[in-house]
Design a protein around this motif. Structure first.
Motif, PDB file in Angstrom:
ATOM      1  N   ARG A  54       0.723  -1.320  -0.099  1.00  0.00           N
ATOM      2  CA  ARG A  54       0.137   0.075  -0.170  1.00  0.00           C
ATOM      3  C   ARG A  54       0.800   1.188  -0.018  1.00  0.00           C
ATOM      4  O   ARG A  54       0.788   2.250  -0.697  1.00  0.00           O
ATOM      5  N   ASP A  55       1.898   1.282   1.085  1.00  0.00           N
ATOM      6  CA  ASP A  55       2.781   2.266   0.928  1.00  0.00           C
ATOM      7  C   ASP A  55       3.450   2.538  -0.342  1.00  0.00           C
ATOM      8  O   ASP A  55       3.694   3.855  -0.814  1.00  0.00           O
ATOM      9  N   LEU A  56       3.794   1.388  -1.144  1.00  0.00           N
ATOM     10  CA  LEU A  56       4.722   1.816  -2.417  1.00  0.00           C
ATOM     11  C   LEU A  56       3.612   2.221  -3.250  1.00  0.00           C
ATOM     12  O   LEU A  56       3.914   3.116  -4.018  1.00  0.00           O
ATOM     13  N   PHE A  57       2.326   1.823  -3.422  1.00  0.00           N
ATOM     14  CA  PHE A  57       1.813   2.293  -4.481  1.00  0.00           C
ATOM     15  C   PHE A  57       0.930   3.826  -4.116  1.00  0.00           C
ATOM     16  O   PHE A  57       0.722   4.507  -5.085  1.00  0.00           O
ATOM     17  N   CYS A  58       0.890   4.197  -2.913  1.00  0.00           N
ATOM     18  CA  CYS A  58       0.511   5.201  -2.665  1.00  0.00           C
ATOM     19  C   CYS A  58       1.491   6.345  -2.598  1.00  0.00           C
ATOM     20  O   CYS A  58       1.170   7.471  -2.172  1.00  0.00           O
ATOM     21  N   GLY A  59       2.792   6.038  -2.727  1.00  0.00           N
ATOM     22  CA  GLY A  59       3.710   6.989  -2.427  1.00  0.00           C
ATOM     23  C   GLY A  59       4.312   7.274  -1.277  1.00  0.00           C
ATOM     24  O   GLY A  59       4.822   8.427  -1.174  1.00  0.00           O
ATOM     25  N   ARG A  60       3.936   6.553  -0.187  1.00  0.00           N
ATOM     26  CA  ARG A  60       4.164   6.920   1.082  1.00  0.00           C
ATOM     27  C   ARG A  60       5.700   6.632   1.434  1.00  0.00           C
ATOM     28  O   ARG A  60       6.344   5.813   0.776  1.00  0.00           O
ATOM     29  N   ASP A  61       6.004   7.161   2.431  1.00  0.00           N
ATOM     30  CA  ASP A  61       7.401   6.766   2.815  1.00  0.00           C
ATOM     31  C   ASP A  61       7.518   5.385   3.667  1.00  0.00           C
ATOM     32  O   ASP A  61       6.851   4.997   4.607  1.00  0.00           O
TER      33      ASP A  61
END
Length: 121
Positions: free
Chosen positions: A47-54
Motif C-alpha cells: 500500500r505504501d509503495l502504491f500510494c507513494g508513502r515513505d
C-alpha cells in the motif's frame, strides 16, 4: 502525522488479531499462524509503495509489530488450551497491546527499530 500513525497502528493491531485467529480457525499449525501475522504486513508495505508513502516510517515496524503481536496471541492461546485460565479477550488485548507498544516505541524513538548498521560511519 501522529494522527495517521495512530490510526494505522490501531488498524494494524486489529488486523493482526483477526488474521492470526483466522489462520488458527482454518486449522493451520500455530507456528504457521504466527508467521502469517508477519507475512500479512506485506500488504501495508505494498500500500505504501502504491500510494507513494515513505516506506521507512512503517515497513520495518509493521513486520516486527505484527510478528510479535501474532506470536503473543498464539502463545496465549496455546496456554489456554493447556489449562491456563486466559479468557479470549485477555489474549486479544495482550496481542493488540504488544503490537501497539512496539509501534509506539519506534515512533517515539524517531528511528527505525532495525536500522541497518546502526552507529556505523
Amino acid at each position: 502525522s501522529w494522527e495517521m500513525y495512530t490510526i494505522d497502528t490501531a488498524a494494524l493491531a486489529a488486523v493482526t488479531v483477526a488474521g492470526v485467529h483466522g489462520a488458527i480457525s482454518m486449522g493451520l499449525h500455530p507456528l504457521v499462524a504466527a508467521t502469517s501475522g508477519m507475512v500479512m504486513s506485506l500488504g501495508g508495505v505494498l500500500r505504501d509503495l502504491f500510494c507513494g508513502r515513505d516506506l521507512a516510517m512503517a515497513s520495518q515496524s509493521y513486520a516486527i509489530a505484527t510478528g510479535a503481536g501474532s506470536t503473543v496471541y498464539v502463545l496465549t492461546r496455546e496456554m489456554a488450551l493447556r489449562g491456563y485460565p486466559l479468557l479470549a479477550m485477555t489474549r486479544i488485548f495482550l496481542s493488540m497491546g504488544t503490537t501497539v507498544s512496539i509501534r509506539c516505541w519506534e515512533y517515539f524513538r524517531g528511528e527505525p527499530l532495525l536500522a541497518p548498521m546502526r552507529g556505523r560511519k
